[in-house]
Each structure stands twice: as C-alpha cells, then as structure tokens.
Design a protein around this motif. Structure first.
Motif: not given
Length: 211
Positions: A118-119, A122
């Motif tokens: 996700r970003d 993560h």
C-alpha cells in the motif's frame, strides 16, 4: 556504520532480539542492494516449545545449532520465506526472527518486489514481506552475517529506538511468552494476531522458558 560482530550473536536470543531493534539489515541478493532498519523481532530459544529447535536437530534446522551470526531461512506454509539471525550461547541453539523493517535505501527495488504494498510502511511489514522486499530466499540460507563478502549483513549506526515487548504473533505453543519486540511508534511494525490454535504451555515448559 559497523557490522555486528560474532560475539553480538553469541548470546541468548531473548537478549539479542531487543538489541536488533534499530539495527540495519542490508541485502545484496540478485545484485541489487536494499537496506532497512529493523523494527520488529521475535526470540526463539532451544527450550521454547514454539522454536524449530525444540525437538532437536534436523536437516531443516541444522544452522540454528551451528555458529551464531548466520542466517536461518525457512519457508512458511510453503509460501513465505522467513529469515532469522542465529543467536545462542555455547551448547544451545536458537535464533531471532526478523519480523519487520523500514526500508531506507533501495526503496524502488523493494517496491518492485512488493508491487502490492500500500505504501512505504508496508514494504517489509511482516516476516514474509520483509524477505520478499530484501530479495531473500533459500539461496541465502546459512549466509554468514558477519562476513563482509556476504549477500546479507547486519549493521549498527548507533540509532536507538523506544522498544515495546509482548507475546509473539501466531504461535500455537507458548503463545503468551513476551519475546516479541518492536519499535514502539513505527508504522512498519506488523499487527499482533494471536493464533486461533494457541495453547497454554504446561508447567514444565513454562519453568524452562522462564529460567
């Protein structure tokens, strides 16, 4: 930065695990370098029912009985590689599972390996995802973390983080032993999940673990 010496790992895993929080793990797997700051670990001792070493030496866990400072890699559920720093006192076996880290260098490489992340928080959030972000597989099993020519090394740059401790994630045996350590305020740390099959340790195992 200085690489962590052999003597650092020649101690009880429960001592090594919290001291690895804030250390750097650097991988040159596949000729591409990714470096991350370790934010979550778990300790596993030979007298620990949740440890791969509890029932004795096997071809799979052989490296955990060997010289401290090597990499123990195993495949979890036939899907995820998990990496451990072999750590124990003489005559024992054990290791520290590196559960999560924050990627500092090589983020583009890690993101390519972790296309579904996700970003940045993560990229290496959880032991299987950490191994994937760093490109670590069974190819690196047994790697000497103290060798300057190794594909995988651990370093200290003097950073100290606030550390929390609690029960380990997803273990069936000895589920409440507080041998999981994490950087208290870091979002790269994985979510705690208790195993639905968790069993309390019996009296003998509890005494052994607490000794």
């Amino acid at each position: 930065m200085r690489s962590l010496p052999r003597e650092f790992f020649r101690r009880d895993p429960t001592v090594v695990a919290p001291e690895l929080i804030g250390a750097l793990i650097s991988s040159r797997a596949g000729g591409e370098t990714v470096t991350a700051r370790i934010t979550e670990t778990e300790a596993y001792r030979q007298d620990d029912p949740a440890s791969h070493t509890y029932r004795g030496r096997t071809p799979r866990n052989e490296v955990m009985f060997g010289e401290p400072g090597h990499l123990y890699v195993y495949l979890s559920h036939g899907i995820h590689h998990c990496v451990n720093a072999v750590s124990h006192i003489d005559g024992q076996a054990g290791g520290v599972l590196i559960r999560a880290a924050r990627v500092l260098d090589g983020e583009v490489i890690a993101a390519r390996r972790r296309a579904n992340a996700r970003d940045a928080d993560h990229l290496a959030r959880g032991p299987g995802l950490l191994a994937r972000a760093l490109g670590l597989t069974m190819t690196q099993a047994g790697a000497d973390l103290c060798d300057a020519d190794s594909d995988v090394q651990l370093f200290s740059d003097g950073v100290r983080l606030q550390i929390s401790a609690g029960p380990r994630v997803g273990v069936r045996l000895a589920p409440d032993v507080p041998w999981r350590f994490w950087a208290s305020a870091d979002r790269s740390v994985s979510t705690y999940r208790r195993s639905p099959r968790a069993e309390p340790v019996d009296g003998r195992a509890a005494r052994s673990i607490d000794s």
